[in-house]
Design a protein around this motif. Sequence first.
Motif, PDB file in Angstrom:
ATOM      1  N   MET A   1     -12.438  10.474  57.865  1.00 21.38           N
ATOM      2  CA  MET A   1     -11.408  11.274  57.242  1.00 21.38           C
ATOM      3  C   MET A   1     -11.384  10.975  55.762  1.00 21.38           C
ATOM      4  SD  MET A   1      -7.360  11.491  58.226  1.00 21.38           S
ATOM      5  CE  MET A   1      -7.061   9.803  57.842  1.00 21.38           C
ATOM      6  N   SER A   2     -11.166  11.996  54.956  1.00 17.91           N
ATOM      7  CA  SER A   2     -11.165  11.776  53.516  1.00 17.91           C
ATOM      8  C   SER A   2     -10.005  10.898  53.101  1.00 17.91           C
ATOM      9  CB  SER A   2     -11.069  13.126  52.793  1.00 17.91           C
ATOM     10  OG  SER A   2      -9.870  13.769  53.159  1.00 17.91           O
ATOM     11  N   ARG A   4      -6.792   9.796  51.634  1.00 23.01           N
ATOM     12  CA  ARG A   4      -5.588  10.566  51.391  1.00 23.01           C
ATOM     13  C   ARG A   4      -4.936  10.053  50.122  1.00 23.01           C
ATOM     14  NH1 ARG A   4      -3.975  13.269  55.971  1.00 23.01           N
ATOM     15  NH2 ARG A   4      -1.841  13.356  55.277  1.00 23.01           N
ATOM     16  N   GLN A  45      -9.441  11.807  62.747  1.00 25.23           N
ATOM     17  CA  GLN A  45      -8.759  12.827  61.981  1.00 25.23           C
ATOM     18  C   GLN A  45      -7.265  12.817  62.315  1.00 25.23           C
ATOM     19  OE1 GLN A  45     -10.379  14.591  59.732  1.00 25.23           O
ATOM     20  NE2 GLN A  45     -12.402  13.828  60.251  1.00 25.23           N
ATOM     21  N   SER A  46      -6.505  13.550  61.491  1.00 24.75           N
ATOM     22  CA  SER A  46      -5.074  13.651  61.721  1.00 24.75           C
ATOM     23  C   SER A  46      -4.798  14.266  63.079  1.00 24.75           C
ATOM     24  CB  SER A  46      -4.430  14.523  60.642  1.00 24.75           C
ATOM     25  OG  SER A  46      -3.084  14.815  60.968  1.00 24.75           O
ATOM     26  N   GLU A  96      -6.559  17.384  53.259  1.00 23.47           N
ATOM     27  CA  GLU A  96      -6.968  17.140  54.639  1.00 23.47           C
ATOM     28  C   GLU A  96      -8.317  17.820  54.833  1.00 23.47           C
ATOM     29  OE1 GLU A  96      -5.213  16.936  59.098  1.00 23.47           O
ATOM     30  OE2 GLU A  96      -4.405  18.498  57.816  1.00 23.47           O
ATOM     31  N   GLN A  97      -9.265  17.068  55.383  1.00 21.73           N
ATOM     32  CA  GLN A  97     -10.642  17.537  55.501  1.00 21.73           C
ATOM     33  C   GLN A  97     -11.118  18.064  54.142  1.00 21.73           C
ATOM     34  OE1 GLN A  97     -10.465  19.646  59.631  1.00 21.73           O
ATOM     35  NE2 GLN A  97     -12.495  18.770  59.417  1.00 21.73           N
ATOM     36  N   ILE A 145      -0.677  20.094  53.980  1.00 20.66           N
ATOM     37  CA  ILE A 145       0.218  18.946  54.124  1.00 20.66           C
ATOM     38  C   ILE A 145       0.949  18.755  52.803  1.00 20.66           C
ATOM     39  CG2 ILE A 145       0.430  16.492  54.630  1.00 20.66           C
ATOM     40  CD1 ILE A 145      -2.185  16.623  56.129  1.00 20.66           C
ATOM     41  N   ARG A 151       3.318  15.460  58.059  1.00 22.69           N
ATOM     42  CA  ARG A 151       2.505  16.184  59.026  1.00 22.69           C
ATOM     43  C   ARG A 151       2.131  17.540  58.445  1.00 22.69           C
ATOM     44  NH1 ARG A 151       6.282  18.653  63.837  1.00 22.69           N
ATOM     45  NH2 ARG A 151       8.147  19.131  62.639  1.00 22.69           N
ATOM     46  N   PRO A 152       1.100  18.179  58.997  1.00 24.21           N
ATOM     47  CA  PRO A 152       0.688  19.493  58.491  1.00 24.21           C
ATOM     48  C   PRO A 152       1.750  20.554  58.742  1.00 24.21           C
ATOM     49  CG  PRO A 152      -1.045  18.471  59.807  1.00 24.21           C
ATOM     50  CD  PRO A 152       0.186  17.662  60.029  1.00 24.21           C
ATOM     51  N   HIS A 236      -9.522  18.559  65.715  1.00 23.61           N
ATOM     52  CA  HIS A 236     -10.306  17.671  64.867  1.00 23.61           C
ATOM     53  C   HIS A 236     -11.372  16.936  65.670  1.00 23.61           C
ATOM     54  CE1 HIS A 236      -6.541  18.131  62.535  1.00 23.61           C
ATOM     55  NE2 HIS A 236      -7.351  18.066  61.511  1.00 23.61           N
TER      56      HIS A 236
END
Length: 287
Positions: A1-2, A4, A45-46, A96-97, A145, A151-152, A236
């Motif tokens: 995951m990238s 954050r 992932q989230s 995100e991503q 997000i 959360r998204p 994900h």
Amino acid sequence: MSRRRRTTAGAAAALLALGLAACSGEEQPKDDDRIVLTPAADGVQSTRTPAGDGTQASVAGFTMGAVRLPGADRPGEVSFRITGESGAPLRDYLPEQTKLLHLYVVRDDLAQFRHVHPELGADGTWRGRVDLGSGGRWRVVAEFIPASGDRPVVLGTVLRVPGAEPRATSPDAAESADDGVVRVRLLDQGATGSNGRLRIAVSTPDDRPLQLGSYLGATAHLTGFAVGTRGFVHVHPLGAPEIEKDGTVLTFHTAFTKPGPYRMFVQVRVDGMLHQLAVTTDVTAAE
């Protein structure tokens, strides 16, 4: 995951070039995620349940408004704003991503799908390029997000685009699809619940495994829409792909809330080219 991090996006608007499978083709030269990984280093992932499912323009204090789509006759601009409870444009997002916002433009019969990464302009308007190719009812779904959130958020609306409308069709119920280079096949159907799994095999049309490149920081991007209700689902990938007799097998975390058929749009990168294919899964109710 990238990684954050808090990001403020306030640069002047830049228009993104998109083809039928947006985020491929002309965008490739500036895509920092074009790295071939063996195996792909997918992180966790989230898995937080989003606020909203793309069927409402206002959710959790955020609103998607001023939505515009181009006509059906030529590529053009898609634009919109995301505002908070005060009515001011939202400017701070968490990636995100690898992206601050994912935009999905999908024809209402689920026959056509565009995945767009617009840019946020100084006036608070998101802008991107899209080629629809036909008129009719199109869904516009934004997933993001907020930097202040945990959360998204998924917002959506439906617009009618002028122009020639194709005959309405029902989504193909096929569990596999191929484009002559890449084949995707469902290995199970999925079930409702907040911690489900869905496995998909990616292979050549004759079922040989494929080496997958990285797209948006992962080995695949999978987006789903409930057939008949317009509900949105973004799953994900979990862990690295596995080479099995069925091909290169990807496992996804799912959080289906309702049973029924879902049209799943799979995006994978092979030899530097992005491939987009669609399959339909019939989600069952968890026992």
